[in-house]
Design a protein around this motif. Structure first.
Motif, PDB file in Angstrom:
ATOM      1  N   UNK A   1      39.219  57.897  34.663  1.00 12.31           N
ATOM      2  CA  UNK A   1      38.810  57.421  35.975  1.00 12.31           C
ATOM      3  C   UNK A   1      37.422  56.846  36.012  1.00 12.31           C
ATOM      4  N   UNK A   2      37.133  55.943  35.105  1.00  5.02           N
ATOM      5  CA  UNK A   2      35.818  55.315  35.039  1.00  5.02           C
ATOM      6  C   UNK A   2      35.499  54.647  36.376  1.00  5.02           C
ATOM      7  N   UNK A   3      34.293  54.842  36.864  1.00  2.00           N
ATOM      8  CA  UNK A   3      33.892  54.286  38.146  1.00  2.00           C
ATOM      9  C   UNK A   3      33.380  52.864  38.034  1.00  2.00           C
ATOM     10  N   UNK A   4      33.056  52.297  39.182  1.00  5.05           N
ATOM     11  CA  UNK A   4      32.616  50.906  39.247  1.00  5.05           C
ATOM     12  C   UNK A   4      31.304  50.686  38.501  1.00  5.05           C
ATOM     13  N   UNK A   5      30.336  51.580  38.698  1.00  3.41           N
ATOM     14  CA  UNK A   5      29.042  51.395  38.024  1.00  3.41           C
ATOM     15  C   UNK A   5      29.177  51.506  36.508  1.00  3.41           C
TER      16      UNK A   5
ATOM     17  N   UNK B   1      31.829  50.757  34.866  1.00  4.80           N
ATOM     18  CA  UNK B   1      32.534  49.535  34.448  1.00  4.80           C
ATOM     19  C   UNK B   1      31.552  48.375  34.327  1.00  4.80           C
ATOM     20  N   UNK B   2      30.633  48.251  35.278  1.00  5.10           N
ATOM     21  CA  UNK B   2      29.618  47.198  35.219  1.00  5.10           C
ATOM     22  C   UNK B   2      28.744  47.378  33.977  1.00  5.10           C
ATOM     23  N   UNK B   3      28.336  48.608  33.711  1.00  3.69           N
ATOM     24  CA  UNK B   3      27.519  48.870  32.523  1.00  3.69           C
ATOM     25  C   UNK B   3      28.266  48.515  31.250  1.00  3.69           C
ATOM     26  N   UNK B   4      29.552  48.831  31.190  1.00  4.63           N
ATOM     27  CA  UNK B   4      30.361  48.483  30.013  1.00  4.63           C
ATOM     28  C   UNK B   4      30.434  46.975  29.813  1.00  4.63           C
TER      29      UNK B   4
END
Length: 124
Positions: free
Chosen positions: A85-89, A91-94
């Motif tokens: 359940x990776x979050x939005x932030x 995901x942006x960092x990735x």
């Protein structure tokens, strides 16, 4: 989370008609004074052509602003439920780690090529 992203996208696209269009119109197409950001010569354009240009610019600016949010939303939707359940932030960092900041706009060219004419016609 999807409802929040949808609401943000809707607000951003709606703002182009009410904020970006008049702002661009005042600063670029109708000329400006030294006090404005776009100091320069006044341009006299046919109102229809001016509205086409304003609409195209507003649509492009709007999509440039919203595209990273849409990219993250799409990646979150396509990720499987069992992956933590990776979050939005996160995901942006990735995305930034993998592709740099420009990776947030990867694949935006077709969207931008379509958004300018579409917005130009809608706002003309």
């Amino acid at each position: 989370a999807n409802v929040v992203f949808g609401a943000v996208l809707l607000l951003a696209h709606s703002a182009q008609a009410f904020v970006a269009g008049p702002c661009i119109s005042n600063l670029v197409l109708r000329g400006s004074s030294r006090q404005d950001v776009c100091a320069g010569a006044r341009m006299q354009l046919d109102p229809f052509v001016a509205n086409l240009v304003i609409g195209g610019i507003a649509g492009t600016v709007s999509n440039l602003a919203v595209f990273p949010i849409d990219l993250v939303k799409t990646r979150l939707q396509s990720s499987s439920a069992g992956d933590g359940g990776e979050g939005a932030l996160a995901m942006i960092q990735d995305v930034i780690r993998a592709d740099g900041v420009a990776g947030l706009w990867a694949g935006s060219t077709p969207v931008l090529l379509g958004s300018a004419p579409e917005s130009a016609l809608q706002l003309a």
